[in-house]
Write a protein that holds these residues in place. Structure first.
Motif, PDB file in Angstrom:
ATOM      1  N   ARG A 134      60.729  84.575  17.418  1.00  0.00           N
ATOM      2  CA  ARG A 134      61.936  83.779  17.138  1.00  0.00           C
ATOM      3  C   ARG A 134      61.586  82.539  16.322  1.00  0.00           C
ATOM      4  O   ARG A 134      62.290  82.181  15.380  1.00  0.00           O
ATOM      5  CB  ARG A 134      62.610  83.359  18.441  1.00  0.00           C
ATOM      6  CG  ARG A 134      63.398  84.449  19.081  1.00  0.00           C
ATOM      7  CD  ARG A 134      64.146  83.940  20.286  1.00  0.00           C
ATOM      8  NE  ARG A 134      64.771  85.051  20.984  1.00  0.00           N
ATOM      9  CZ  ARG A 134      64.966  85.110  22.276  1.00  0.00           C
ATOM     10  NH1 ARG A 134      64.605  84.106  23.047  1.00  0.00           N
ATOM     11  NH2 ARG A 134      65.534  86.155  22.831  1.00  0.00           N
TER      12      ARG A 134
ATOM     13  N   GLU B 229      60.424  83.393  12.633  1.00  0.00           N
ATOM     14  CA  GLU B 229      61.513  83.751  11.722  1.00  0.00           C
ATOM     15  C   GLU B 229      61.975  82.552  10.904  1.00  0.00           C
ATOM     16  O   GLU B 229      62.486  82.708   9.803  1.00  0.00           O
ATOM     17  CB  GLU B 229      62.700  84.314  12.507  1.00  0.00           C
ATOM     18  CG  GLU B 229      62.474  85.693  13.053  1.00  0.00           C
ATOM     19  CD  GLU B 229      63.617  86.176  13.931  1.00  0.00           C
ATOM     20  OE1 GLU B 229      64.561  85.397  14.190  1.00  0.00           O
ATOM     21  OE2 GLU B 229      63.560  87.338  14.361  1.00  0.00           O
ATOM     22  N   LYS B 230      61.770  81.342  11.448  1.00  0.00           N
ATOM     23  CA  LYS B 230      62.228  80.115  10.804  1.00  0.00           C
ATOM     24  C   LYS B 230      61.166  79.465   9.911  1.00  0.00           C
ATOM     25  O   LYS B 230      61.462  78.511   9.206  1.00  0.00           O
ATOM     26  CB  LYS B 230      62.669  79.108  11.871  1.00  0.00           C
ATOM     27  CG  LYS B 230      63.763  79.620  12.776  1.00  0.00           C
ATOM     28  CD  LYS B 230      64.002  78.665  13.907  1.00  0.00           C
ATOM     29  CE  LYS B 230      64.886  79.288  14.973  1.00  0.00           C
ATOM     30  NZ  LYS B 230      64.943  78.484  16.173  1.00  0.00           N
TER      31      LYS B 230
ATOM     32  N   GLU C  86      58.603  79.612   6.820  1.00  0.00           N
ATOM     33  CA  GLU C  86      58.282  80.347   5.601  1.00  0.00           C
ATOM     34  C   GLU C  86      56.824  80.777   5.646  1.00  0.00           C
ATOM     35  O   GLU C  86      55.947  80.001   6.044  1.00  0.00           O
ATOM     36  CB  GLU C  86      58.532  79.473   4.375  1.00  0.00           C
ATOM     37  CG  GLU C  86      59.991  79.102   4.184  1.00  0.00           C
ATOM     38  CD  GLU C  86      60.193  78.152   3.020  1.00  0.00           C
ATOM     39  OE1 GLU C  86      59.384  78.193   2.075  1.00  0.00           O
ATOM     40  OE2 GLU C  86      61.153  77.365   3.080  1.00  0.00           O
TER      41      GLU C  86
END
Length: 60
Positions: free
Chosen positions: A21, A24-25, A27
């Protein structure tokens, strides 16, 4: 700026979900490293306790 995010779970699947999770945020090019550790301990007449932990190092 370099930052870290710490994770600590009793079950490896919970650690996997929490890390995915978060990742995913982030880069991909900002990801520096991931450190992973497992600790196990057992108290008298108790079941064995596991601690799965990880540290994500990334650029903000």
């Amino acid at each position: 700026m370099i930052k870290v995010k710490l994770f600590d779970q009793e079950h490896e699947k919970d650690l996997e979900v929490a890390m995915n999770r978060f990742l995913e945020k982030v880069e991909e090019q900002k990801l520096v490293d991931i450190k992973y550790n497992i600790a196990a301990m057992q108290e008298e007449d108790e079941e064995q306790i596991y601690c799965f932990s990880a540290m994500v190092i990334y650029r903000a």
